[in-house]
Design a protein around this motif. Structure first.
Motif, PDB file in Angstrom:
ATOM      1  N   SER C  14       0.821  -1.279   0.008  1.00 27.55           N
ATOM      2  CA  SER C  14       0.007  -0.346   0.094  1.00 27.55           C
ATOM      3  C   SER C  14       0.582   0.748   0.174  1.00 27.55           C
ATOM      4  O   SER C  14       0.573   2.152  -0.790  1.00 27.55           O
ATOM      5  CB  SER C  14      -0.745   0.066   1.285  1.00 27.55           C
ATOM      6  OG  SER C  14      -0.308  -0.085   2.020  1.00 27.55           O
ATOM      7  N   TYR C  15       1.625   1.283   0.372  1.00 20.11           N
ATOM      8  CA  TYR C  15       3.270   2.190   0.685  1.00 20.11           C
ATOM      9  C   TYR C  15       3.462   2.623  -1.232  1.00 20.11           C
ATOM     10  O   TYR C  15       3.317   3.719  -1.134  1.00 20.11           O
ATOM     11  CB  TYR C  15       4.493   2.118   1.728  1.00 20.11           C
ATOM     12  CG  TYR C  15       3.445   3.079   2.995  1.00 20.11           C
ATOM     13  CD1 TYR C  15       2.494   2.409   4.056  1.00 20.11           C
ATOM     14  CD2 TYR C  15       3.654   4.130   3.517  1.00 20.11           C
ATOM     15  CE1 TYR C  15       2.714   2.472   5.185  1.00 20.11           C
ATOM     16  CE2 TYR C  15       3.668   4.762   4.895  1.00 20.11           C
ATOM     17  CZ  TYR C  15       2.874   4.015   5.591  1.00 20.11           C
ATOM     18  OH  TYR C  15       2.532   4.495   6.576  1.00 20.11           O
ATOM     19  N   GLY C  16       3.851   1.071  -1.485  1.00 17.38           N
ATOM     20  CA  GLY C  16       4.607   1.604  -2.329  1.00 17.38           C
ATOM     21  C   GLY C  16       3.677   2.121  -3.745  1.00 17.38           C
ATOM     22  O   GLY C  16       3.651   3.098  -4.518  1.00 17.38           O
ATOM     23  N   VAL C  17       2.709   1.366  -3.613  1.00 14.09           N
ATOM     24  CA  VAL C  17       0.643   2.347  -4.356  1.00 14.09           C
ATOM     25  C   VAL C  17       0.907   3.591  -4.226  1.00 14.09           C
ATOM     26  O   VAL C  17       0.596   4.067  -5.527  1.00 14.09           O
ATOM     27  CB  VAL C  17      -0.207   1.375  -4.290  1.00 14.09           C
ATOM     28  CG1 VAL C  17      -1.127   1.924  -5.301  1.00 14.09           C
ATOM     29  CG2 VAL C  17      -0.607  -0.692  -4.964  1.00 14.09           C
ATOM     30  N   THR C  18       0.865   3.580  -3.106  1.00  8.85           N
ATOM     31  CA  THR C  18       0.662   5.211  -3.008  1.00  8.85           C
ATOM     32  C   THR C  18       1.494   6.180  -3.569  1.00  8.85           C
ATOM     33  O   THR C  18       1.150   7.061  -4.032  1.00  8.85           O
ATOM     34  CB  THR C  18       0.422   5.690  -1.089  1.00  8.85           C
ATOM     35  OG1 THR C  18      -0.230   4.696  -0.767  1.00  8.85           O
ATOM     36  CG2 THR C  18      -0.074   7.055  -0.745  1.00  8.85           C
ATOM     37  N   ILE C  19       2.806   5.990  -3.009  1.00  7.52           N
ATOM     38  CA  ILE C  19       4.488   6.480  -3.082  1.00  7.52           C
ATOM     39  C   ILE C  19       4.074   6.645  -5.220  1.00  7.52           C
ATOM     40  O   ILE C  19       4.162   7.815  -5.701  1.00  7.52           O
ATOM     41  CB  ILE C  19       5.517   5.991  -2.720  1.00  7.52           C
ATOM     42  CG1 ILE C  19       5.838   5.747  -1.791  1.00  7.52           C
ATOM     43  CG2 ILE C  19       6.815   6.903  -3.884  1.00  7.52           C
ATOM     44  CD1 ILE C  19       6.269   5.190  -0.623  1.00  7.52           C
ATOM     45  N   VAL C  20       3.644   5.539  -6.205  1.00  5.10           N
ATOM     46  CA  VAL C  20       3.872   6.014  -7.329  1.00  5.10           C
ATOM     47  C   VAL C  20       2.782   6.525  -8.324  1.00  5.10           C
ATOM     48  O   VAL C  20       3.010   7.305  -9.058  1.00  5.10           O
ATOM     49  CB  VAL C  20       3.384   3.947  -7.615  1.00  5.10           C
ATOM     50  CG1 VAL C  20       3.154   3.825  -9.064  1.00  5.10           C
ATOM     51  CG2 VAL C  20       4.668   3.379  -7.560  1.00  5.10           C
ATOM     52  N   LEU C  21       1.686   6.517  -7.722  1.00  2.00           N
ATOM     53  CA  LEU C  21       0.437   6.796  -8.215  1.00  2.00           C
ATOM     54  C   LEU C  21       0.969   8.638  -7.325  1.00  2.00           C
ATOM     55  O   LEU C  21       0.927   9.414  -8.327  1.00  2.00           O
ATOM     56  CB  LEU C  21      -0.900   7.172  -7.260  1.00  2.00           C
ATOM     57  CG  LEU C  21      -1.333   6.005  -7.702  1.00  2.00           C
ATOM     58  CD1 LEU C  21      -2.595   4.860  -6.980  1.00  2.00           C
ATOM     59  CD2 LEU C  21      -2.070   5.658  -9.063  1.00  2.00           C
ATOM     60  N   LEU C  22       1.292   9.267  -6.397  1.00  2.00           N
ATOM     61  CA  LEU C  22       1.820  10.298  -6.152  1.00  2.00           C
ATOM     62  C   LEU C  22       2.625  11.331  -6.958  1.00  2.00           C
ATOM     63  O   LEU C  22       2.328  12.002  -7.434  1.00  2.00           O
ATOM     64  CB  LEU C  22       2.088  10.769  -4.676  1.00  2.00           C
ATOM     65  CG  LEU C  22       0.823  10.325  -3.291  1.00  2.00           C
ATOM     66  CD1 LEU C  22       1.538  11.131  -2.343  1.00  2.00           C
ATOM     67  CD2 LEU C  22      -0.174  11.074  -4.003  1.00  2.00           C
ATOM     68  N   SER C  23       3.308  10.036  -7.415  1.00  2.00           N
ATOM     69  CA  SER C  23       4.621  10.526  -8.060  1.00  2.00           C
ATOM     70  C   SER C  23       4.268  10.723  -9.083  1.00  2.00           C
ATOM     71  O   SER C  23       4.683  11.733 -10.065  1.00  2.00           O
ATOM     72  CB  SER C  23       6.214  10.009  -8.222  1.00  2.00           C
ATOM     73  OG  SER C  23       5.607   8.386  -7.466  1.00  2.00           O
ATOM     74  N   VAL C  24       3.229   9.639  -9.857  1.00  2.00           N
ATOM     75  CA  VAL C  24       3.048   9.496 -11.678  1.00  2.00           C
ATOM     76  C   VAL C  24       1.925  11.726 -11.533  1.00  2.00           C
ATOM     77  O   VAL C  24       2.678  12.040 -12.616  1.00  2.00           O
ATOM     78  CB  VAL C  24       1.727   9.200 -11.227  1.00  2.00           C
ATOM     79  CG1 VAL C  24       0.948   9.278 -12.885  1.00  2.00           C
ATOM     80  CG2 VAL C  24       3.073   7.858 -11.832  1.00  2.00           C
ATOM     81  N   ILE C  25       1.371  11.114 -10.672  1.00  2.00           N
ATOM     82  CA  ILE C  25       0.423  12.660 -10.476  1.00  2.00           C
ATOM     83  C   ILE C  25       1.183  13.503 -10.604  1.00  2.00           C
ATOM     84  O   ILE C  25       1.298  15.233 -11.249  1.00  2.00           O
ATOM     85  CB  ILE C  25      -0.636  13.084  -9.800  1.00  2.00           C
ATOM     86  CG1 ILE C  25      -1.253  13.597 -10.190  1.00  2.00           C
ATOM     87  CG2 ILE C  25      -0.291  12.801  -8.289  1.00  2.00           C
ATOM     88  CD1 ILE C  25      -2.494  13.733 -11.012  1.00  2.00           C
ATOM     89  N   VAL C  26       2.154  14.193  -9.602  1.00  2.00           N
ATOM     90  CA  VAL C  26       3.270  15.466  -9.900  1.00  2.00           C
ATOM     91  C   VAL C  26       4.400  15.085 -10.775  1.00  2.00           C
ATOM     92  O   VAL C  26       4.098  16.587 -11.744  1.00  2.00           O
ATOM     93  CB  VAL C  26       4.235  15.052  -8.380  1.00  2.00           C
ATOM     94  CG1 VAL C  26       5.331  16.267  -8.385  1.00  2.00           C
ATOM     95  CG2 VAL C  26       3.721  15.453  -6.876  1.00  2.00           C
TER      96      VAL C  26
END
Lengths: 204, 242, 49, 218
Positions: C14-26
């Motif tokens: 879940s941390y991995g997914v969050t970091i991936v998604l956040l970095s994608v949008i940024v």
């Protein structure tokens, strides 16, 4: 009821195309708007008819007075001539369609499906629709397109009858209408100077 | 100088340019401290074990998913009433960020629930309402892309946002009615005793602040981009017209 | 690294997914910002000269 | 307004597509379900209420873009806008015409298709009642979606994306009434909520649809 237009500016797709247009149309009078294609005749008519809010300027005397006929005359191919006319009559709160049928020589096409009519007949049915609405001010966009000479003459007679009956007509066209006595207003001088679109002013 | 001053796009860009670096810095600080503190320095929950650490991303992202839509709703209302372009463009800018926040809330919710529920997706009412919210986000973004004329697009999307909000709330309760619900009680609620204990509380505050600041920073950045894109179209239109 | 026990996979992913998604949008937001800004400057220069 | 309704109904009948489209799609979807799920009757009867509702909902969705598209193309929408009719009235009549040509036939066909899915006996009346109460809401919400996308070329897919989330509350409560009816439980609560949504939507949404249509006509 005098239709008066003061200092009207209209836009198409946000771009100002006409500005400072002013004219009056008193009962019994016909006014023809001339000008090259794309000068904004249709847009101006739509603004006067209230379909499109003008950018600046006012249109007075148009409340519930206007019958608008566009390029596509809004006829349902699957309905017969009488059904089409009856529908538009009842939408405007009337029901008598006989005079219109007679005026536009459609009596023998009474039960024909609108889809099976020729272009000229369709145009005549479109104009008959105007008459059925009982509205004094007719606004016509290219009324005589695809009409042969006899139909144009028929159209001119119908408009004259409408004018004699106290109505008025505002027409836009770039071809002959057969209405010699109509006043002509050329729109080219009113062409808007190129300036930013109103919705873009905040961004420039 | 009233708040409406910022409705002027050029002034909006100038002021956000000054503010943005600070917001990014603050976002970084809050996120790092919150996540590191929550991940490394909090004990496991006696019942849920280490999965409780997911709280530090699930709760803030869920919070932001809803608040993003509320912000878009307010921006749409401002556009309809006062016709300020910046608010319409801010709503357009916020939608993708809100959608991503909803996705994160969904993913972390599923991961968190998996050990408890034994399945990846258990159609829990709250998670399902986030799924519906995500569909609303998709529809909203798709409508913006589908319309060329900027002003019409702004009008139509604002009305969609208004109507969508009503139906989102309706769906929220319909979903509750439809399934009795497995979600744990409210993590943050005003009555003290139902709240989580302090040791989890402070890092969570930092995480929430971090997510909020991240949202603000992204919306500022994306709104600036929307304004610049709009300005490009305006210049091209003027050029085309000349 | 805290002892995550049997839930390690759930927490880490879940941390991995969050970091991936956040970095994608940024990243997407920054890239688009740069592209649009460059495009605008190019048009502004053209309009000026 | 009555004239608009009669005209739309005549057009739907004459054009032939009106009635048949929704019905045939509903039939096809219901027939496909056993192929997909398997012929065991006790399984089918359990999911029958939900399948009937989803089938009806999709049938409604399919015929939505026809509501305004025809009038938009031949210009009669412009002419209607200059007529003395209030836009809200036009939109409501269009929704009513859609309901009569699509919603009503679905309500009548549902029990027949229920037989295919071996719907439990007590459920028949509740499926019909829930559909009768729910489909008007589907038509009115659908009209809002149709108005939103009327100016967009190939807007059909976008309209479905916009309309389906709006259908969720009606679907949940409608299917709930049918499911509880099948098990003989009391259906009062979901039925009232379903009716509440339908009446609320019928009363309020036309204003939004009218506003959207005016914007699109600009």
């Amino acid at each position: 009821m005098v239709l008066s237009v003061r200092d009207l500016a209209v836009t198409r797709g946000g771009l100002a195309i006409l500005e400072g247009v002013s004219f009056d149309l008193s009962p019994g009078e016909a006014l023809v708007l001339r000008g090259p294609n794309g000068v904004g005749k249709t847009t101006l008519l739509r603004s006067v008819a209230g379909l499109q809010p003008p950018e600046t300027g006012t249109v007075t005397g148009a409340e519930d007075q206007i019958a608008y006929a566009a390029h596509s005359d809004g006829l349902k191919a699957m309905l017969s001539v009488t059904e089409n006319l009856k529908f538009w009559a009842s939408v405007f709160g009337l029901s008598d369609i006989e005079p219109a049928l007679v005026a536009f020589d459609l009596t023998d096409l009474r039960n024909r499906m609108a889809g099976t009519l020729s272009a000229g007949q369709k145009r005549r049915l479109g104009l008959a629709r105007l008459m059925v609405t009982g509205r004094p001010i007719w606004i016509l966009d290219e009324p005589t397109v695809s009409l042969d000479v006899t139909s144009v003459a028929l159209f001119a007679d119908a408009v004259r009858m409408h004018l004699k009956g106290g109505g008025s007509a505002l027409m836009a066209t770039h071809i002959d209408l057969g209405l010699t006595e109509a006043r002509v207003l050329d729109l080219t001088p009113f062409k808007a100077a190129p300036r930013t679109r109103q919705m873009d002013e905040a961004f420039l | 100088m009233s708040l409406w001053e910022y409705a002027n796009p050029v002034k909006f860009i100038r002021t956000t340019d000054k503010v943005l670096p600070w917001v990014w810095a603050l976002t970084g600080i809050c996120l790092v401290t919150g996540l590191v503190w929550g991940f490394f320095f909090t004990p496991d929950d006696f019942r849920q074990g280490s999965t409780v650490k997911i709280i530090y991303i699930h709760v803030p992202s869920a919070l932001m998913a809803i608040n993003a839509w509320l912000m878009m709703l307010v921006a749409s209302l401002i556009w309809i009433v006062r016709r300020h372009h910046v608010s319409a463009l801010a709503a357009r800018a916020a939608a993708p960020v809100g959608a991503v926040m909803t996705l994160i809330a969904l993913a972390t919710g599923a991961f968190w629930g998996q050990p408890m529920w034994g399945t990846w997706w258990a159609w829990d009412p709250r998670l399902t309402s986030f799924l519906i919210l995500f569909l609303f986000y998709l529809g909203y973004m798709a409508l913006w892309e589908a319309i060329e004329n900027d002003d019409t697009a702004a009008d139509l999307t604002s009305i969609l946002c208004l109507v969508g909000s009503v139906f989102a709330i309706l769906s929220r309760y319909a979903v509750n009615f439809w399934n009795q619900g497995l979600h744990q009680g409210a993590t943050l609620s005003l009555d003290k005793e139902e709240n989580i204990s302090d040791v989890f509380w402070f890092p969570l505050l930092f995480c929430i602040a971090g997510f909020v600041l991240l949202f603000v920073a992204l919306v500022f950045l994306r709104t600036q981009t929307e304004i610049r894109a709009r300005r490009t179209r305006a210049l091209l239109a003027r050029e085309g017209q000349a | 690294m805290p002892e995550l026990g049997k839930y390690a996979f759930a927490v880490l992913s879940s941390y991995g997914v969050t970091i991936v998604l956040l970095s994608v949008i940024v990243l997407v937001s920054f890239r688009r910002a740069r592209k649009v800004r460059a495009n605008l400057e190019e048009i502004e220069n053209r309009a000026r000269d | 307004m009555k004239a608009l309704l009669t005209r739309d109904l005549m057009l739907a009948i004459r054009a032939g597509g009106g009635f048949g489209l929704g019905l045939s799609f509903f039939l096809i979807v219901t027939v496909l379900v056993p192929f997909g799920v398997g012929p065991q009757t006790e399984l089918l009867s359990r999911i029958a209420p939900g399948v009937l509702w989803i089938g009806a909902l999709l049938a409604c969705l399919l015929s939505l873009d026809r509501i305004f598209a025809l009038d938009w193309e031949d210009g009669s929408l412009d002419l209607l806008a200059t007529a003395p009719l209030p836009m809200e009235g036009i939109v409501s009549v269009k929704a009513l015409a859609h309901w009569i040509t699509t919603g009503l036939p679905l309500v009548l066909a549902a029990p027949v298709l229920g037989v295919l899915l071996s719907l439990p006996i007590p459920a028949y009346q509740w499926v019909v009642i829930s559909l009768a109460v729910g489909t008007p809401a589907l038509s009115v919400i659908g009209t809002f979606g149709a108005a939103l996308t009327v100016g967009i070329k190939r807007g059909g897919l976008l309209m479905s994306l916009l309309v389906l989330p709006l259908y969720v509350p009606t679907l949940i409560f409608g299917a709930e009434v049918a499911r509880r009816g099948a098990e003989g439980l009391t259906v009062q609560a979901p039925l009232l909520l379903l009716a509440g949504i339908s009446f609320g939507v019928i009363a309020l949404l036309p204003f939004a649809s009218a506003a959207v249509l005016r914007i699109n006509l600009r």
